[in-house]
Design a protein around this motif. Sequence first.
Motif, mmCIF file in Angstrom:
data_model
loop_
_atom_site.group_PDB
_atom_site.id
_atom_site.type_symbol
_atom_site.label_atom_id
_atom_site.label_comp_id
_atom_site.label_asym_id
_atom_site.label_seq_id
_atom_site.Cartn_x
_atom_site.Cartn_y
_atom_site.Cartn_z
ATOM 1 N N LYS A 279 45.852 16.238 58.970
ATOM 2 C CA LYS A 279 44.390 16.114 58.882
ATOM 3 C C LYS A 279 43.649 17.211 59.632
ATOM 4 C CE LYS A 279 44.211 11.189 57.866
ATOM 5 N NZ LYS A 279 43.678 9.850 58.251
ATOM 6 N N GLY A 280 44.380 18.029 60.357
ATOM 7 C CA GLY A 280 43.754 19.173 61.029
ATOM 8 C C GLY A 280 42.902 18.807 62.228
ATOM 9 N N ALA A 281 43.191 17.696 62.878
ATOM 10 C CA ALA A 281 42.425 17.286 64.058
ATOM 11 C C ALA A 281 42.747 18.184 65.248
ATOM 12 C CB ALA A 281 42.724 15.831 64.401
ATOM 13 N N ASP A 282 41.842 18.222 66.207
ATOM 14 C CA ASP A 282 42.052 19.033 67.407
ATOM 15 C C ASP A 282 43.240 18.520 68.226
ATOM 16 O OD1 ASP A 282 39.723 20.825 67.174
ATOM 17 O OD2 ASP A 282 38.563 18.991 67.441
ATOM 18 N N TYR A 283 43.426 17.211 68.240
ATOM 19 C CA TYR A 283 44.531 16.596 68.977
ATOM 20 C C TYR A 283 45.338 15.717 68.037
ATOM 21 C CZ TYR A 283 42.270 18.322 73.137
ATOM 22 O OH TYR A 283 41.714 19.154 74.076
ATOM 23 N N THR A 284 46.642 15.934 68.034
ATOM 24 C CA THR A 284 47.503 15.157 67.147
ATOM 25 C C THR A 284 48.881 15.000 67.780
ATOM 26 O OG1 THR A 284 48.234 14.922 64.849
ATOM 27 C CG2 THR A 284 48.391 17.125 65.820
ATOM 28 N N VAL A 285 49.740 14.244 67.114
ATOM 29 C CA VAL A 285 51.095 14.020 67.621
ATOM 30 C C VAL A 285 52.119 14.305 66.531
ATOM 31 C CG1 VAL A 285 50.419 12.319 69.355
ATOM 32 C CG2 VAL A 285 50.985 11.548 67.040
ATOM 33 N N LYS A 286 53.306 14.615 66.987
ATOM 34 C CA LYS A 286 54.466 14.755 66.092
ATOM 35 C C LYS A 286 55.642 14.053 66.759
ATOM 36 C CE LYS A 286 52.934 19.247 64.240
ATOM 37 N NZ LYS A 286 53.276 20.699 64.102
ATOM 38 N N ASN A 287 56.674 13.774 65.951
ATOM 39 C CA ASN A 287 57.884 13.124 66.459
ATOM 40 C C ASN A 287 57.567 11.822 67.208
ATOM 41 O OD1 ASN A 287 59.439 15.341 65.516
ATOM 42 N ND2 ASN A 287 58.965 16.480 67.388
ATOM 43 N N LEU A 288 56.745 11.018 66.576
ATOM 44 C CA LEU A 288 56.354 9.738 67.177
ATOM 45 C C LEU A 288 57.492 8.743 67.012
ATOM 46 C CD1 LEU A 288 52.828 8.132 66.645
ATOM 47 C CD2 LEU A 288 54.869 6.776 67.051
ATOM 48 N N LEU A 289 58.024 8.245 68.132
ATOM 49 C CA LEU A 289 59.167 7.331 68.111
ATOM 50 C C LEU A 289 58.867 6.104 68.965
ATOM 51 C CD1 LEU A 289 62.024 9.947 68.662
ATOM 52 C CD2 LEU A 289 61.368 8.881 66.479
ATOM 53 N N SER A 290 59.214 4.922 68.436
ATOM 54 C CA SER A 290 58.988 3.681 69.176
ATOM 55 C C SER A 290 60.295 2.916 69.327
ATOM 56 C CB SER A 290 57.966 2.807 68.456
ATOM 57 O OG SER A 290 56.712 3.452 68.376
ATOM 58 N N ASP A 291 60.489 2.314 70.502
ATOM 59 C CA ASP A 291 61.629 1.432 70.722
ATOM 60 C C ASP A 291 61.210 0.337 71.694
ATOM 61 O OD1 ASP A 291 61.677 2.494 73.316
ATOM 62 O OD2 ASP A 291 63.230 3.961 72.825
ATOM 63 N N HIS A 292 62.166 -0.445 72.190
ATOM 64 C CA HIS A 292 61.832 -1.569 73.059
ATOM 65 C C HIS A 292 61.254 -1.124 74.399
ATOM 66 C CE1 HIS A 292 65.836 -0.401 74.432
ATOM 67 N NE2 HIS A 292 65.586 -1.038 75.567
ATOM 68 N N LYS A 293 61.405 0.147 74.734
ATOM 69 C CA LYS A 293 60.875 0.658 75.998
ATOM 70 C C LYS A 293 59.457 1.206 75.861
ATOM 71 C CE LYS A 293 65.409 1.981 77.868
ATOM 72 N NZ LYS A 293 66.210 3.113 78.376
ATOM 73 N N GLY A 294 59.006 1.388 74.613
ATOM 74 C CA GLY A 294 57.669 1.927 74.406
ATOM 75 C C GLY A 294 57.660 2.984 73.323
ATOM 76 N N THR A 295 56.743 3.922 73.447
ATOM 77 C CA THR A 295 56.541 4.946 72.417
ATOM 78 C C THR A 295 56.519 6.325 73.060
ATOM 79 O OG1 THR A 295 55.189 3.400 71.133
ATOM 80 C CG2 THR A 295 55.014 5.722 70.579
ATOM 81 N N THR A 296 57.157 7.279 72.399
ATOM 82 C CA THR A 296 57.074 8.674 72.834
ATOM 83 C C THR A 296 56.511 9.501 71.688
ATOM 84 O OG1 THR A 296 59.336 9.166 72.114
ATOM 85 C CG2 THR A 296 59.015 8.492 74.426
ATOM 86 N N ALA A 297 55.844 10.589 72.025
ATOM 87 C CA ALA A 297 55.293 11.480 71.003
ATOM 88 C C ALA A 297 55.059 12.852 71.604
ATOM 89 C CB ALA A 297 53.992 10.911 70.445
ATOM 90 N N ASP A 298 55.219 13.874 70.792
ATOM 91 C CA ASP A 298 54.856 15.231 71.180
ATOM 92 C C ASP A 298 53.370 15.431 70.885
ATOM 93 O OD1 ASP A 298 57.470 15.794 71.884
ATOM 94 O OD2 ASP A 298 57.981 16.547 69.888
ATOM 95 N N VAL A 299 52.642 15.947 71.833
ATOM 96 C CA VAL A 299 51.188 16.083 71.713
ATOM 97 C C VAL A 299 50.819 17.546 71.489
ATOM 98 C CG1 VAL A 299 48.969 15.674 72.829
ATOM 99 C CG2 VAL A 299 50.875 14.094 73.241
ATOM 100 N N TRP A 300 49.925 17.740 70.522
ATOM 101 C CA TRP A 300 49.482 19.082 70.161
ATOM 102 C C TRP A 300 47.966 19.190 70.316
ATOM 103 C CZ3 TRP A 300 52.813 22.984 68.130
ATOM 104 C CH2 TRP A 300 54.158 22.585 68.032
ATOM 105 N N GLU A 301 47.535 20.342 70.823
ATOM 106 C CA GLU A 301 46.114 20.611 71.022
ATOM 107 C C GLU A 301 45.738 21.877 70.252
ATOM 108 O OE1 GLU A 301 43.572 20.775 75.050
ATOM 109 O OE2 GLU A 301 44.839 22.562 74.781
ATOM 110 N N LYS A 302 44.967 21.718 69.209
ATOM 111 C CA LYS A 302 44.509 22.853 68.399
ATOM 112 C C LYS A 302 45.661 23.777 68.011
ATOM 113 C CE LYS A 302 39.904 22.716 70.445
ATOM 114 N NZ LYS A 302 38.859 23.421 71.202
ATOM 115 N N GLY A 303 46.766 23.146 67.587
ATOM 116 C CA GLY A 303 47.923 23.903 67.124
ATOM 117 C C GLY A 303 48.879 24.337 68.212
ATOM 118 N N ASN A 304 48.563 24.047 69.472
ATOM 119 C CA ASN A 304 49.435 24.426 70.584
ATOM 120 C C ASN A 304 50.105 23.192 71.175
ATOM 121 O OD1 ASN A 304 48.639 27.249 70.564
ATOM 122 N ND2 ASN A 304 46.693 26.583 71.442
ATOM 123 N N TYR A 305 51.403 23.317 71.419
ATOM 124 C CA TYR A 305 52.165 22.202 71.966
ATOM 125 C C TYR A 305 51.813 21.992 73.434
ATOM 126 C CZ TYR A 305 56.206 19.463 73.542
ATOM 127 O OH TYR A 305 57.014 18.502 74.091
#
Length: 343
Positions: A279-305
Amino acid sequence: MVNTVDFSGRPFHFIGIGGIGMSALAYVLAKRQLPVSGSDLRSTHITQRLQGVGAHIFKDQIGTNLEVFQPKHQIATEAVPALANGIVEPPKCRQFSEEDNSQFLRETLPQVICSTAIAHNNSEYAAAKEKGCPIFHRSDVLAALIQEYQSIAVAGTHGKTTTSSLMGYVLLKAGIDPTIIVGGEVDAWEGNARIGAKNGYLVAEADESDGSLTKHFPNIGVVTNIELDHPDHYQTLDDVVKTFQIFETQCDILIASLDCEIVSTQLTPHITYSLDASKGADYTVKNLLSDHKGTTADVWEKGNYLGQMRLTIPGNHNVSNALAAIAVGRKLGIDFEVIADAL
C-alpha cells in the motif's frame, strides 16, 4: 462571551467522577494542585485513588456538594489604614453589600464537569444551573488540556486505548515524561492517567462517540479506523466521516492507517502506516510471525529497514496499533531501538 475552562485555581466538580473518562481528567487536575471534588453513587478503587491525591468525593448527588470549596465565612469589611503626622488613624472601613457577597460566592462556585451520560434532570446538574456554575462537558476540559500541552490525540472507532497507552509508554521509556489520559487502566502508571512535565507532552484518547472529537486541536492527531459504531449519535457513516474530516483539519499533523478503506479514501494524512507493504505507507511491516509467545515483525520506514519489533499482546490489530506508536515516536525523534524495547 462563551465560558472557557479556567485552570488558574477555580475549583472543579465532576458529576459522576468515577467514570473512566471523567476520573482521568479529575486525576490530572488534582495532581496539578487544583481544587477537585466530585460525586459518584458508589465507592471504587478509582474514587479511592482520587481521594488519595486530594479530591473530595461525595456519595450523593446533591446541590450542597457544590459548596465544598466556598469559604465558611465571608469578610464583611475591608480596613484601609491611613497615616497622618506619624499617627495611625482609626481604620476607614468599607462595608460589603449583599450584592458584593453574592458575587463573591458565585465566583467561588466550581466549574461543573459532566459527561454525555448525565441527564439534565440530574439533581446535582439542576442545582449547578440554578446556582450559576459554569458547566462544561468533559471533552471541553480535555480540549483545554490539549491546547496547553504539546499534544498527541488518538482517535478512531477501535484501538484508541491500546494505541494511546503504547504511545504513552514509548514516550515514558524515552525519558520524555508525558502526561497521559486514556480510557483504560494501565499497570505502568497504576491507573488511567499520569501527570508528567509541565508544558510537556500530552498523550490523550479522543472520543468520537458523541461528536466531541471536533473540539480538539492537537499537534499530532492519530486515526486508527472509522466505522459507524454509535448509531445513537450518528445517523449515517457519512456523519461519522465528517466528524473525522473536521478533526483532520484541526491537527497540525495527521497520522493514520491505510488498512481502513474509509480512512484511506476519505482522509489525507501526512504520515501513514499499514500492515500491507504493497500500500506504500510510510510505516509498514514484513515477515510478520505469530506464536504462543507473541508476534514479531520487521519494521520499515519509508522503504528503509528499521529493525524488528516483538509484541506480547496478541493479534495483527495490535501490530497496527504498535505501528501507530512507532510513527509517533519517530516523528518525535525517538530512536527505533528505544521504541522497540518499550513495545
